[in-house]
Write an enzyme that holds these catalytic residues in place. Structure first.
Site, PDB file in Angstrom:
ATOM      1  N   HIS A  55      22.638 -35.971  -4.297  1.00  0.00           N
ATOM      2  CA  HIS A  55      21.909 -36.465  -3.123  1.00  0.00           C
ATOM      3  C   HIS A  55      20.399 -36.263  -3.263  1.00  0.00           C
ATOM      4  CE1 HIS A  55      25.644 -37.275  -1.116  1.00  0.00           C
ATOM      5  NE2 HIS A  55      26.042 -36.025  -1.261  1.00  0.00           N
ATOM      6  N   GLY A  61      -0.895  -1.135   6.516  1.00  0.00           N
ATOM      7  CA  GLY A  61      -0.658  -1.980   7.683  1.00  0.00           C
ATOM      8  C   GLY A  61      -1.850  -2.882   7.921  1.00  0.00           C
ATOM      9  N   LYS A 115      15.916 -14.434  -9.259  1.00  0.00           N
ATOM     10  CA  LYS A 115      15.636 -13.431 -10.308  1.00  0.00           C
ATOM     11  C   LYS A 115      14.744 -14.050 -11.379  1.00  0.00           C
ATOM     12  CE  LYS A 115      16.366 -10.218  -9.124  1.00  0.00           C
ATOM     13  NZ  LYS A 115      16.846 -10.306  -7.817  1.00  0.00           N
ATOM     14  N   GLU A 169      11.100 -14.834 -10.043  1.00  0.00           N
ATOM     15  CA  GLU A 169      10.227 -13.718  -9.668  1.00  0.00           C
ATOM     16  C   GLU A 169       9.776 -12.890 -10.855  1.00  0.00           C
ATOM     17  OE1 GLU A 169      11.987 -11.197  -6.618  1.00  0.00           O
ATOM     18  OE2 GLU A 169      13.888 -11.103  -7.675  1.00  0.00           O
ATOM     19  N   ARG A 204       5.718  -0.023  -6.009  1.00  0.00           N
ATOM     20  CA  ARG A 204       5.670  -0.869  -4.811  1.00  0.00           C
ATOM     21  C   ARG A 204       4.667  -2.011  -4.972  1.00  0.00           C
ATOM     22  NH1 ARG A 204       7.754   2.405  -0.226  1.00  0.00           N
ATOM     23  NH2 ARG A 204       6.746   0.975   1.195  1.00  0.00           N
ATOM     24  N   CYS A 223       0.827  -1.199   0.000  1.00  0.00           N
ATOM     25  CA  CYS A 223       0.000   0.000   0.000  1.00  0.00           C
ATOM     26  C   CYS A 223       0.870   1.261   0.000  1.00  0.00           C
ATOM     27  CB  CYS A 223      -0.872   0.035   1.245  1.00  0.00           C
ATOM     28  SG  CYS A 223      -1.931  -1.390   1.409  1.00  0.00           S
ATOM     29  N   TRP A 239      -2.968  -2.638  -1.587  1.00  0.00           N
ATOM     30  CA  TRP A 239      -2.533  -4.022  -1.861  1.00  0.00           C
ATOM     31  C   TRP A 239      -3.409  -4.858  -0.954  1.00  0.00           C
ATOM     32  CZ3 TRP A 239       1.375  -6.757  -4.475  1.00  0.00           C
ATOM     33  CH2 TRP A 239       1.742  -7.995  -3.938  1.00  0.00           C
ATOM     34  N   LYS A 295       7.541  -4.349  -3.928  1.00  0.00           N
ATOM     35  CA  LYS A 295       8.922  -3.914  -3.769  1.00  0.00           C
ATOM     36  C   LYS A 295       9.314  -3.883  -2.304  1.00  0.00           C
ATOM     37  CE  LYS A 295      12.879  -2.271  -5.005  1.00  0.00           C
ATOM     38  NZ  LYS A 295      13.823  -3.329  -5.434  1.00  0.00           N
TER      39      LYS A 295
HETATM   40  C1  G6P Z   1      10.651  -7.967  -1.312  1.00  0.00           C
HETATM   41  C2  G6P Z   1      11.146  -7.711  -2.725  1.00  0.00           C
HETATM   42  C3  G6P Z   1      12.533  -8.306  -2.924  1.00  0.00           C
HETATM   43  C4  G6P Z   1      13.487  -7.804  -1.858  1.00  0.00           C
HETATM   44  C5  G6P Z   1      12.932  -8.064  -0.438  1.00  0.00           C
HETATM   45  C6  G6P Z   1      13.756  -7.361   0.629  1.00  0.00           C
HETATM   46  O1  G6P Z   1      10.367  -9.311  -1.141  1.00  0.00           O
HETATM   47  O2  G6P Z   1      10.255  -8.261  -3.668  1.00  0.00           O
HETATM   48  O3  G6P Z   1      13.045  -7.943  -4.204  1.00  0.00           O
HETATM   49  O4  G6P Z   1      14.730  -8.427  -2.011  1.00  0.00           O
HETATM   50  O5  G6P Z   1      11.609  -7.551  -0.341  1.00  0.00           O
HETATM   51  O6  G6P Z   1      13.642  -5.967   0.472  1.00  0.00           O
HETATM   52  P1  G6P Z   1      14.594  -4.932   1.182  1.00  0.00           P
HETATM   53  O7  G6P Z   1      14.045  -3.587   0.807  1.00  0.00           O
HETATM   54  O8  G6P Z   1      14.527  -5.190   2.653  1.00  0.00           O
HETATM   55  O9  G6P Z   1      15.971  -5.169   0.640  1.00  0.00           O
END
Ligand code: G6P
Length: 606
Positions: free
Chosen positions: A504, A99, A485, A488, A27, A2, A72, A601
């Site tokens: 294994h 929140g 990468k 996602e 975001r 959000c 969101w 994000k």
């Molecule tokens: C989310 C994002 C990731 C990121 C993670 C940690 O899951 O999608 O790309 O690595 O948060 O974010 P930060 O801002 O704490 O590095």
């Protein structure tokens, strides 16, 4: 996640709110809305994009005070009704909320019993009704917000307007960021500085448990028990240009391409060639204290965690201090043993990830010493830590982390050099690392030149439903980040395994439909890695090798050769082709590269 934007000043609020919401789109969100005060409340809310909201807002939407939101969904599906702002029954109070209100069901039941009708399924709507109850009696929006928040259990960043007090916006924070922006006879607030930098660089971060009253001529901040607090504005050095795609098709490609520069910025002024040491001004640790730590524990989420794994290896190799990394989201829930001779390092690009912040807070409660490796200056995690290293990588907009990942790994190299030279790393080894660090930006630029070839390979491999990524020791976190990468942003299933563990279990999966990306640095494990490639090929598996020399065609179908650094730093460079590989796979598959489905994000909720 959000997003919140609020404005009070002489201009029309709506265009400013819409522009701010656009800046927060990165975001992740599913609906958007705004409310403007002008002889009553005018609101518009839509499921969909900010552009849809902009088309729904008529030109007559005048008024110099307002709040906006991108939602969101957590409680209730994405819909026009569940979008924020939420209003009370009298349509006097409008609230936007980030929140989760944990006792929303209980509060909703009480309000319903008192005859309140709810318009949405959200937890947030209870706030509008609670504030509405007291505002009539107190005639103070600030007091009404405070009274309502005392009834609430959970996390929030909120912005509130009152149609009958058209001069002010009240904002409050508990676990979800709120930043104030100070303009010329106007005030802004947002959940992220991205929404503010077009208008002002002077910002004030609210702490948890703080509330602020904004009027066009300034602001006052208070604790929840109405004591005024003193705030010192901070100047942010990110400008609106940082938030443009700069001519690239996607933010992700722009951010990948920026890395020669962002890594140079992370290194700038931090290498001392006289003594072959690193200068990290913000650590707040004396050499004596540094020597006293017997272990390093690194925490972070997602890509931050994987860069922490590279960091742990760097610290063990260069400083010979035992170090390991763990997801902050796991660490915080397992009642960790906090030791006085362990140094904790928290990593976060945004500085707002709730799991990481909560882990840091838990560490602080137990007396742990925590350093932050953070990109966003003044963010909650940066403020909470005892000291740390800023990445100086500039804002990262695309959901998938790239430049923050490399700058974090480079920061760890500096930290490991610093710790190493305080311990037993020789000046000669110090010099070896310093010289290699200086070469990184140029070497990254060389890797970026491989983009056309990597794009071709990505297109070749992208139509497989699943891919395996393997690496040994230094190559393993690289494999994990490469798989992360790919999955996602392209939604191709990708699994990362230590190359040594393949036999294994996961070797059973290998066959023509499951190609392997193998990280094969030219280090002391080269022969072992080549043996693994032979094992994969013997099962009919295709191999894309990423390493430092052309592959034997009997062992790999394809190969990406990157410049060699010192063995300890090789993982940083080996990550780069995997970013480009994932990017081009996602483009080939027609994915929403910068805003992958279901992801945000900055995850500011639990
Ligand atoms: C989310 C994002 C990731 C990121 C993670 C940690 O899951 O999608 O790309 O690595 O948060 O974010 P930060 O801002 O704490 O590095």
């Amino acid at each position: 996640m959000c997003g919140i934007v609020a404005y009070v000043g002489p201009k029309d609020a709506a265009p400013i709110l819409l522009e701010g919401l656009q800046r927060l789109e990165y975001r992740g969100y599913d609906s958007a809305g705004l409310a403007v005060v002008n002889r009553g409340l005018k609101t518009r809310k839509v499921k969909g994009r900010v552009a849809d909201l902009a088309s729904a807002v008529p030109a007559r939407f005048k008024g110099g005070i307002g709040i906006g939101h991108t939602r969101w969904a957590t409680h209730g599906v994405p819909s026009d009704l569940n979008a924020h702002p939420h209003l009370d029954a009298a349509e006097r109070i409008a609230v936007v909320h980030n929140g989760i209100i944990e006792n929303a069901d209980e509060l909703r039941a009480k309000l319903t019993a008192d005859g309140v009708d709810f318009a949405s399924e959200t937890d947030s709507e209870v706030l509008a009704h609670l504030i509405s109850r007291t505002v009539k009696d107190t005639d103070s929006l600030e007091e009404a917000v405070r009274t309502a928040l005392k009834l609430v259990v959970g996390t929030y960043g909120i912005a509130v307007v009152d149609a009958e007090r058209s001069g002010e916006v009240v904002v409050a924070r508990n676990g979800s960021p709120i930043v104030l922006g100070i303009g010329e006879k106007e005030m802004f607030a947002a959940s992220d500085v991205a929404a503010l930098v077009r208008y002002t660089r002077q910002v004030v971060h609210l702490e948890d448990g703080e509330l602020a009253v904004l009027r066009a001529d300034g602001f006052h901040t208070f604790t929840m028990d109405a004591r005024e607090t003193a705030k010192v504005p901070l100047t942010v050095d990110w400008d609106a240009g940082h938030y443009d795609t700069g001519g690239y098709e996607h933010y992700l490609l722009k951010e990948i391409s920026e890395q020669p520069d962002t890594v140079a910025r992370t290194l700038r002024g931090r290498i001392d060639d006289r003594f072959h040491i690193a200068h990290l001004g913000g650590l707040n640790l004396t050499p004596h204290e540094t020597r006293a730590f017997r272990r390093v524990k690194i925490i972070g989420c997602g890509s931050a965690y994987y860069s922490g794994q590279i960091g742990a290896q760097l610290i063990e190799e260069l400083a010979r201090i035992p170090a390991d990394a763990e997801p902050a989201s796991e660490f915080r829930y397992r009642n960790p043993v906090v030791e006085h001779d362990t140094l904790y390092v928290a990593i976060s690009q945004s500085g707002e990830t709730y799991d990481t912040l909560a882990a840091v807070q838990e560490l602080k409660r137990k007396g742990g010493r925590v350093l932050g490796i953070v990109n966003t200056v003044g963010s909650a995690i940066a403020r909470e830590c005892d000291g740390g290293v800023y990445l100086h990588a500039g804002p990262e907009v695309s959901v998938a982390s790239t430049k923050a990942f490399t700058s974090t790994a480079v920061s760890f190299a500096l930290l490991a050099l610093h710790f190493g030279r305080v311990h037993d790393l020789s000046p000669a080894d110090g010099r070896r690392i310093c010289e290699a660090l200086r070469l990184l930006p140029g070497q990254i630029a060389q890797i970026l030149e491989l983009e056309p070839r990597i794009a071709e390979l990505a297109r070749k491999y992208a139509d497989h439903p699943s891919m395996m990524f393997v690496g040994r020791v230094r190559g393993y976190p690289v494999a994990r980040e490469g798989a992360q990468k790919l999955k996602e942003i392209s939604y191709v299933h990708a699994e990362a395994y230590p190359a040594s563990e393949l036999k294994h279990g996961p070797l059973a999966l290998i066959g023509p439909d499951m190609p392997t990306v193998a990280i094969v640095p030219d280090d002391e494990l080269l022969d072992k890695n080549l043996t693994t490639l032979g094992e994969i090929r013997a099962r009919g598996g295709r191999v894309l090798m990423v390493g430092h020399r052309e592959a034997d065609p009997r062992l790999a179908d394809d190969c990406i050769v990157v410049p060699k650094s010192e063995v300890e730093l090789d993982p940083i460079l080996l990550t780069l082709p995997l970013q480009l590989f994932a990017y081009h796979a996602a483009v080939a598959l027609g994915r929403d590269v910068d805003k992958p489905r279901n992801l945000a994000k900055s995850v500011t909720v639990e």
